[in-house]
Design an enzyme around this catalytic site. Sequence first.
Site, short mmCIF file in Angstrom:
data_model
loop_
_atom_site.label_atom_id
_atom_site.label_comp_id
_atom_site.label_asym_id
_atom_site.label_seq_id
_atom_site.Cartn_x
_atom_site.Cartn_y
_atom_site.Cartn_z
N HIS A 1 25.27 -84.03 26.33
CA HIS A 1 24.98 -82.89 25.57
C HIS A 1 24.94 -81.39 26.33
CE1 HIS A 1 21.47 -82.93 28.58
NE2 HIS A 1 21.56 -84.34 28.32
N GLU B 1 26.80 -89.05 30.61
CA GLU B 1 25.98 -89.63 30.92
C GLU B 1 25.95 -91.23 30.11
OE1 GLU B 1 21.89 -88.68 29.43
OE2 GLU B 1 22.64 -86.76 28.94
N GLU C 1 24.77 -90.17 35.37
CA GLU C 1 24.96 -88.73 34.64
C GLU C 1 25.29 -87.73 35.58
OE1 GLU C 1 21.16 -87.31 32.87
OE2 GLU C 1 21.98 -86.30 31.48
N HIS D 1 13.08 -93.19 27.66
CA HIS D 1 12.34 -92.15 27.88
C HIS D 1 11.45 -92.69 28.75
CE1 HIS D 1 14.06 -89.45 24.50
NE2 HIS D 1 14.98 -89.51 25.77
N ASP E 1 16.36 -90.62 36.41
CA ASP E 1 16.90 -89.30 35.72
C ASP E 1 16.05 -88.23 36.04
OD1 ASP E 1 17.77 -87.58 34.08
OD2 ASP E 1 18.10 -89.13 32.33
N TYR F 1 22.39 -100.91 28.68
CA TYR F 1 20.89 -101.48 28.92
C TYR F 1 20.78 -102.68 28.30
CZ TYR F 1 20.91 -96.40 29.23
OH TYR F 1 21.19 -94.83 29.45
N HIS G 1 18.60 -79.77 26.93
CA HIS G 1 19.38 -80.09 26.08
C HIS G 1 19.46 -78.73 25.04
CE1 HIS G 1 17.18 -84.44 25.64
NE2 HIS G 1 18.27 -84.10 26.63
N HIS H 1 22.65 -94.32 23.08
CA HIS H 1 22.53 -92.96 23.10
C HIS H 1 24.00 -92.30 23.14
CE1 HIS H 1 23.15 -92.71 27.26
NE2 HIS H 1 22.12 -93.65 27.56
N ARG I 1 22.51 -96.20 34.03
CA ARG I 1 23.05 -94.67 33.50
C ARG I 1 23.71 -94.23 34.55
NH1 ARG I 1 19.35 -93.51 30.48
NH2 ARG I 1 17.92 -91.86 31.67
N ASP J 1 20.54 -81.98 35.40
CA ASP J 1 20.31 -82.97 34.55
C ASP J 1 21.07 -84.41 35.12
OD1 ASP J 1 19.42 -84.93 32.92
OD2 ASP J 1 20.25 -84.01 30.91
N ASP K 1 -9.84 -74.87 29.09
CA ASP K 1 -9.40 -73.56 29.15
C ASP K 1 -8.28 -73.50 30.52
OD1 ASP K 1 -11.03 -74.26 31.25
OD2 ASP K 1 -12.37 -72.65 31.39
N1 GLY Z 1 17.29 -86.25 31.18
C1 GLY Z 1 17.21 -86.01 29.71
C2 GLY Z 1 18.65 -86.49 29.32
O1 GLY Z 1 19.49 -87.00 30.02
O2 GLY Z 1 19.39 -86.18 28.30
MN MN Z 2 19.09 -87.08 32.20
MN MN Z 3 21.14 -85.65 29.93
#
Ligand code: GLY
Ligand code: MN
Ligand code: MN
Length: 435
Positions: free
Chosen positions: A349, A380, A404, A238, A255, A384, A356, A345, A402, A266, A35
């Site tokens: 975005h 970004e 970003e 992720h 991140d 890797y 996103h 990737h 990365r 982000d 609950d």
């Molecule tokens: N933090 C998610 C991305 O960079 O898309």
């Molecule tokens: Mn990110």
């Molecule tokens: Mn991102």
Amino acid sequence: MNETHFLHRRTRLLDIMDEGVAIITSAPPQTRSNDTEYSYRQNSDFYYLSGFNEDNSVLVLIKTPESTKTILFVEAYNAEHALWNGARLGVEGARERFSVDEVHATVEYAERIKEILREHIRLYIDLYSDSERLVEAKNAAQSLHSTRGIKRHIRSIRDVTYMIRTLRLIKSEDEIETIRHAISITAEAHHAAMRESRAGMKEYQLQAHMSYVFLNSGAMNEAYGAIVAGGNNANTLHYVDNRDELRDGDLVLIDAACEWELYASDITRTFPVNGKFSAVQREVYEKVLDVQLRVIDAIKPGVKRDWLQKYSEELLCDALIDLGILNGERGALMEAKEYKKYAPHGIGHWMGLDVHDPCPYVDESGESLVFVPGMVMTIEPGVYIRSDDESVDAKYRGIGIRIEDNILVTEEGHENLSSMIAKTIDEIEAVCRTE
Ligand code: GLY
Ligand code: MN
Ligand code: MN
């Protein structure tokens, strides 16, 4: 943002609708266990049009050739609910706060929506939602359809989310200011992490320094689950476990970012756990940074989004060739998509009410959108190299980087909204503490 902004958005949606009824529903609360519930997060499309943060609410927009009408259904005030969970705005409160034509209690929705739908032939909803209120509307439409003697019935159901998200693609000044605020808190949090990082800490302990900044600044929610990835963990895109030890000589990829008034930021930064880049880390970092700066530099009105994606892939491919991680001629490597092994990737975005942002990337004929002022996106790039990748020189193994930032398209070109966050090697080493 005040009610004028939300009223303006509803008017814009009504402008682009054909005659018909649009129904946009609030998000349902989500059970965490038994609950107890997750902290409530409103449906971004509903929030975009209403600015209202309560569950069990429904917004109905009606357009006829002669007029428009907006109706908001809200959960009625309930003393028992107020005692346990706090007071809801209620019907009277909502009438005072919102510039809608009518406010009713949600218990009246099923009955009233049936009355509304009998006058219309077109329904706009989220086609992919199984919201209880949408099911009720469809059931009402169905029962009207089979009612003898009825003059009009719903003959087409259209996706309202595409229309709302087309509006969401271009941010207003106030939305940009809200995003700026989220980023300013996130900037402070990343700098705190750089300052506090030490070998021997756990990843979650570094995360805790960021969470403190978020909460201490009134940012009650993260925009997404934080990634705090030491060493080879950065190669799990992720990674959210955040439970490993941070080791001397490793990099840490963070991140993480907060939300402000439901608007996301982000941000990713990658820095040395001990505050000092090694020669090899420096070499790879400089390459990723160079790609990021060049891609950002290319952003201006008129540039096609899919061109930017391709350009970034070429730059990453060149960077991997320069490092000796890929061997061969760029054309052939691009053709075979070899670079995807190390840069899997996309370049970024849309970002806004969702991290996103689900705004369109292509127009209705499937052509890539062209940048126009007011769009906000992430850039970004990442490289890797897994620790078990024996096809790469051992010195690079286990490095994942990365970088970003959040970029606004402007009349003149672009603005990096997160440019205040340390990013060059010198800037990062100056913020990190070395002992
Ligand atoms: N933090 C998610 C991305 O960079 O898309
Ligand atoms: Mn990110
Ligand atoms: Mn991102």
